[in-house]
Write an enzyme that holds these catalytic residues in place. Sequence first.
Site, PDB file in Angstrom:
ATOM      1  N   SER A  27      44.009 -28.426  -6.346  1.00  0.00           N
ATOM      2  CA  SER A  27      42.816 -27.979  -7.369  1.00  0.00           C
ATOM      3  C   SER A  27      42.117 -29.354  -8.022  1.00  0.00           C
ATOM      4  O   SER A  27      41.625 -30.128  -7.088  1.00  0.00           O
ATOM      5  CB  SER A  27      43.280 -27.081  -8.185  1.00  0.00           C
ATOM      6  OG  SER A  27      42.149 -26.530  -9.031  1.00  0.00           O
ATOM      7  N   HIS A  46      40.193 -25.329  -3.344  1.00  0.00           N
ATOM      8  CA  HIS A  46      39.678 -24.109  -3.556  1.00  0.00           C
ATOM      9  C   HIS A  46      38.658 -23.865  -4.679  1.00  0.00           C
ATOM     10  O   HIS A  46      38.285 -24.862  -5.521  1.00  0.00           O
ATOM     11  CB  HIS A  46      40.907 -23.233  -3.876  1.00  0.00           C
ATOM     12  CG  HIS A  46      41.428 -23.198  -5.288  1.00  0.00           C
ATOM     13  ND1 HIS A  46      41.104 -23.040  -6.361  1.00  0.00           N
ATOM     14  CD2 HIS A  46      42.667 -23.947  -5.563  1.00  0.00           C
ATOM     15  CE1 HIS A  46      41.695 -23.467  -7.608  1.00  0.00           C
ATOM     16  NE2 HIS A  46      42.792 -24.005  -6.806  1.00  0.00           N
TER      17      HIS A  46
END
Length: 241
Positions: A121, A144
């Site tokens: 992330s 993501h």
Amino acid sequence: MKNQNEEKKEKEQEIEAKENRKVEDFGQMTLDANRQGKKIHLLSIIGEVEGHENMPGNSKTTKYDHVLPQLASLEDDASVQGLLVLLNTSGGDVDAGLAIAEMIASLSMPTVSLVLGGSHSIGVPLAVSTDYSFIVPTGTVMIHPVRLNGVVIGASQTYEYFDMIQDRILNFIHSHSRIAYDQAKRLMLNTEMMTRDLGTVLVGQEAVREGLIDKVGGIRDALRKLYAMIDHSITGHTPAN
């Protein structure tokens, strides 16, 4: 009166205690006992990157309000020659992560990162924020879409807000690695890998092949590269990859 040996011993004990507190409180220490005679600052980004809200006491976190002053102090310390960043993070607060990444990217000294367990992330911008990046063979990076806690009123406004945040992240990744913006976005919005979510997980060499990370390697490789970059900054000789 204390003799010189006693005073020297007490001073060494004070320095050691200070270094131990830095490791315990901030995950940081100074590496200066190497054969090359280099003074390296070690920063570990472990667990979740904590933003304005405190995480539960049993959570392993990296607090950005601790890291930012340390990085500013590091830039102001003429004796420190390089920074090594160790990463094993699940991500965390976007603004806090980007703030740390921007600070690392703006340092004037040579910097190297090493992804160990994973850098997921917001950990991806942190991994690429250094001048050169490594990942261990079993290490992972996960890219993501942004997830948001709380309520944003209005569907169109929500999507626009998400797009703005994701664009900031993608632009930083593209600007500090070899991956193209469009390819980073395709990895972020991939629907084929994770059945319940969007995104892509890359392991070791895959992250290098995509252009996110520079090279597969471990701590020996990361330190060797950093030593060479420091030598280059002093002598002007180009270090080998």
